[in-house]
Design a protein around this motif. Sequence first.
Motif, PDB file in Angstrom:
ATOM      1  N   LEU A 170      74.752  12.357  51.891  1.00 12.78           N
ATOM      2  CA  LEU A 170      75.553  13.519  52.298  1.00 12.78           C
ATOM      3  C   LEU A 170      76.891  13.540  51.571  1.00 12.78           C
ATOM      4  O   LEU A 170      77.322  14.585  51.052  1.00 12.78           O
ATOM      5  CB  LEU A 170      75.746  13.483  53.820  1.00 12.78           C
ATOM      6  CG  LEU A 170      76.547  14.595  54.492  1.00 12.78           C
ATOM      7  CD1 LEU A 170      76.153  14.706  55.960  1.00 12.78           C
ATOM      8  CD2 LEU A 170      78.045  14.366  54.408  1.00 12.78           C
ATOM      9  N   ARG A 171      77.551  12.409  51.534  1.00 10.96           N
ATOM     10  CA  ARG A 171      78.856  12.350  50.853  1.00 10.96           C
ATOM     11  C   ARG A 171      78.703  12.567  49.348  1.00 10.96           C
ATOM     12  O   ARG A 171      79.589  13.150  48.702  1.00 10.96           O
ATOM     13  CB  ARG A 171      79.540  11.026  51.164  1.00 10.96           C
ATOM     14  CG  ARG A 171      80.025  10.938  52.615  1.00 10.96           C
ATOM     15  CD  ARG A 171      80.881   9.712  52.847  1.00 10.96           C
ATOM     16  NE  ARG A 171      80.087   8.494  52.875  1.00 10.96           N
ATOM     17  CZ  ARG A 171      79.503   7.995  53.969  1.00 10.96           C
ATOM     18  NH1 ARG A 171      79.614   8.634  55.124  1.00 10.96           N
ATOM     19  NH2 ARG A 171      78.816   6.869  53.906  1.00 10.96           N
ATOM     20  N   THR A 172      77.583  12.119  48.780  1.00 11.72           N
ATOM     21  CA  THR A 172      77.326  12.381  47.360  1.00 11.72           C
ATOM     22  C   THR A 172      77.174  13.875  47.121  1.00 11.72           C
ATOM     23  O   THR A 172      77.668  14.410  46.120  1.00 11.72           O
ATOM     24  CB  THR A 172      76.060  11.636  46.892  1.00 11.72           C
ATOM     25  OG1 THR A 172      76.238  10.233  47.059  1.00 11.72           O
ATOM     26  CG2 THR A 172      75.765  11.931  45.421  1.00 11.72           C
ATOM     27  N   VAL A 173      76.475  14.567  48.032  1.00  8.93           N
ATOM     28  CA  VAL A 173      76.329  16.016  47.910  1.00  8.93           C
ATOM     29  C   VAL A 173      77.691  16.694  47.917  1.00  8.93           C
ATOM     30  O   VAL A 173      77.977  17.555  47.078  1.00  8.93           O
ATOM     31  CB  VAL A 173      75.444  16.559  49.050  1.00  8.93           C
ATOM     32  CG1 VAL A 173      75.507  18.086  49.089  1.00  8.93           C
ATOM     33  CG2 VAL A 173      74.003  16.101  48.878  1.00  8.93           C
ATOM     34  N   VAL A 174      78.556  16.331  48.848  1.00 10.86           N
ATOM     35  CA  VAL A 174      79.886  16.942  48.926  1.00 10.86           C
ATOM     36  C   VAL A 174      80.702  16.632  47.672  1.00 10.86           C
ATOM     37  O   VAL A 174      81.347  17.510  47.097  1.00 10.86           O
ATOM     38  CB  VAL A 174      80.633  16.456  50.179  1.00 10.86           C
ATOM     39  CG1 VAL A 174      82.072  16.977  50.180  1.00 10.86           C
ATOM     40  CG2 VAL A 174      79.910  16.903  51.447  1.00 10.86           C
ATOM     41  N   ASP A 175      80.663  15.399  47.228  1.00  9.80           N
ATOM     42  CA  ASP A 175      81.525  14.965  46.131  1.00  9.80           C
ATOM     43  C   ASP A 175      80.982  15.328  44.748  1.00  9.80           C
ATOM     44  O   ASP A 175      81.763  15.546  43.813  1.00  9.80           O
ATOM     45  CB  ASP A 175      81.729  13.449  46.194  1.00  9.80           C
ATOM     46  CG  ASP A 175      82.434  13.003  47.469  1.00  9.80           C
ATOM     47  OD1 ASP A 175      83.108  13.852  48.100  1.00  9.80           O
ATOM     48  OD2 ASP A 175      82.300  11.829  47.848  1.00  9.80           O
ATOM     49  N   GLU A 176      79.643  15.413  44.612  1.00  8.58           N
ATOM     50  CA  GLU A 176      79.073  15.609  43.280  1.00  8.58           C
ATOM     51  C   GLU A 176      78.083  16.769  43.185  1.00  8.58           C
ATOM     52  O   GLU A 176      77.824  17.259  42.088  1.00  8.58           O
ATOM     53  CB  GLU A 176      78.387  14.316  42.814  1.00  8.58           C
ATOM     54  CG  GLU A 176      79.337  13.124  42.759  1.00  8.58           C
ATOM     55  CD  GLU A 176      78.642  11.865  42.282  1.00  8.58           C
ATOM     56  OE1 GLU A 176      77.851  11.956  41.309  1.00  8.58           O
ATOM     57  OE2 GLU A 176      78.872  10.801  42.870  1.00  8.58           O
ATOM     58  N   GLY A 177      77.486  17.179  44.281  1.00 12.12           N
ATOM     59  CA  GLY A 177      76.568  18.309  44.238  1.00 12.12           C
ATOM     60  C   GLY A 177      75.208  18.002  44.819  1.00 12.12           C
ATOM     61  O   GLY A 177      74.803  16.838  44.939  1.00 12.12           O
ATOM     62  N   VAL A 178      74.475  19.077  45.171  1.00 11.74           N
ATOM     63  CA  VAL A 178      73.167  18.930  45.803  1.00 11.74           C
ATOM     64  C   VAL A 178      72.185  18.240  44.865  1.00 11.74           C
ATOM     65  O   VAL A 178      71.425  17.358  45.276  1.00 11.74           O
ATOM     66  CB  VAL A 178      72.617  20.308  46.223  1.00 11.74           C
ATOM     67  CG1 VAL A 178      71.173  20.200  46.710  1.00 11.74           C
ATOM     68  CG2 VAL A 178      73.489  20.916  47.320  1.00 11.74           C
ATOM     69  N   GLY A 179      72.167  18.632  43.592  1.00 11.43           N
ATOM     70  CA  GLY A 179      71.225  18.046  42.647  1.00 11.43           C
ATOM     71  C   GLY A 179      71.435  16.556  42.480  1.00 11.43           C
ATOM     72  O   GLY A 179      70.471  15.776  42.467  1.00 11.43           O
ATOM     73  N   THR A 180      72.690  16.137  42.380  1.00 17.37           N
ATOM     74  CA  THR A 180      72.995  14.714  42.240  1.00 17.37           C
ATOM     75  C   THR A 180      72.613  13.964  43.503  1.00 17.37           C
ATOM     76  O   THR A 180      72.068  12.858  43.449  1.00 17.37           O
ATOM     77  CB  THR A 180      74.487  14.520  41.945  1.00 17.37           C
ATOM     78  OG1 THR A 180      74.822  15.205  40.736  1.00 17.37           O
ATOM     79  CG2 THR A 180      74.828  13.048  41.798  1.00 17.37           C
ATOM     80  N   GLY A 181      72.889  14.586  44.662  1.00 12.88           N
ATOM     81  CA  GLY A 181      72.564  13.932  45.915  1.00 12.88           C
ATOM     82  C   GLY A 181      71.069  13.749  46.095  1.00 12.88           C
ATOM     83  O   GLY A 181      70.596  12.669  46.468  1.00 12.88           O
TER      84      GLY A 181
END
Length: 445
Positions: free
Chosen positions: A361-372
């Motif tokens: 979830l934090r990866t999505v916020v910080d880097e984006g849905v695709g990266t997450g």
Amino acid sequence: MSPWQQPPREQPLLPREWLQRYDAVRLVRHSDGKTLDVPGTTSVLSFLDFNPRWYIDQLVRTQGRALFSVALDMTNSCTDSCPMCFTMAKREAEGMKNHMDGALALRRLSELHETYPDTFRMVFMSGSGEPLSMPHVTELIDGVTELGLAIRLYTAGKNLRKAGIRAALLAAGAVIRVSLDAASEQSFRATHASKGLDERCAIIRQVVQERDATGSSSLIGAHFVIQKGNLHEIVAFAEQARELGCDFVAYSQETYGQVAGGFTENDLRRVLDGLLTVEAMHTDRFGVMVPKLARRPTITRFDKEHIASQSELNMCHRSRHHLFFGVADDYSACCLAGLDTSFKDQSLVGPLAEPTTMRTLRTVVDEGVGTGLGRAAKLSCNSCMVNNYNRTLDRILAHLSGESGWDCDLLPYTPGMLRDDYELTVSGTSDQVLAAPPGKRAGDA
């Protein structure tokens, strides 16, 4: 309209007089004086709920890497059986009596508040079913309030008859929007497959009276989904809401392939004439959200065969800024996962109870849905109603890139002109619409 002072830029939420009462946001760069006007429509969604002056400052400061709100899909249970419901298939697949674990959701909200203390300020209580049907809902409301987070509630209104729920919401200063969609019992039964318009109106009146008696800062409004069977009540609905003491009334056509079409050119003209009449009711004390403020693209069907790449998924600002917690106590990376089972399945990250889910979830916020997600997904990104939000944020960030200072002002709402085209689904088709072009008064359609 009163010449209100601009809200302070350091204030995350709009003061009462500005909420849902502005046409656009104007950005002026200090370096060269160039101007960008951003319409205040639900195409940009969050601008209706936050103070745009604060919101844009946070966007630029974080370059879009920010969490602003979380949507809670609280229950699949509902008090009504609306034929227009666009989440029925999802609710049936998950179980109609399935409820969110409020204690788990509250724990995760608290953690997110600690992780994003400068931007995470709002919780949406809506969901596939009736949010106030969730067991122990007052405990969740109280917990969110104790965290200092604002509440936006979308409800069918029946469960507002419970004194404890009303007290919790009024103590929270929540914005409460009640879906009625009718000004007569006959239309209410047609649009909700349930009886009880008089009961709902009496409940709204009671909430208004208790709000005024307690000095609560809550705003109370009524919502109307325009359909073939109720378009003749557009004006009567606003008159009803105003008489009940509502602070605002909102109109939309939330199709997603579910609201019955069958509209003709005469229907379109009748709708626009009604909306123009309703606009004239807009005052400092009674806000009117007609399509120029409340409109979003009419989505008649999603492209579920479109495969969105990781880079395309990373372009979705809305899914980073507005998270979705599911009724099955899980997190899905697509902010529209509550609408459709396939969207949820394609973007499902995992259970909220798992630490790995929260890390993603934090990866999505910080880097984006695709990266997450780390993969492509069939998420209809090429035909999504939040794309206007994404495009608008790209324009804002590009306009203010490298700038050390800018002015940001709200332009007060002035009724009487359709700034956006307004659409109605055409009779006998699933993917065509009638449209009144922007720049014309409703009667000129």
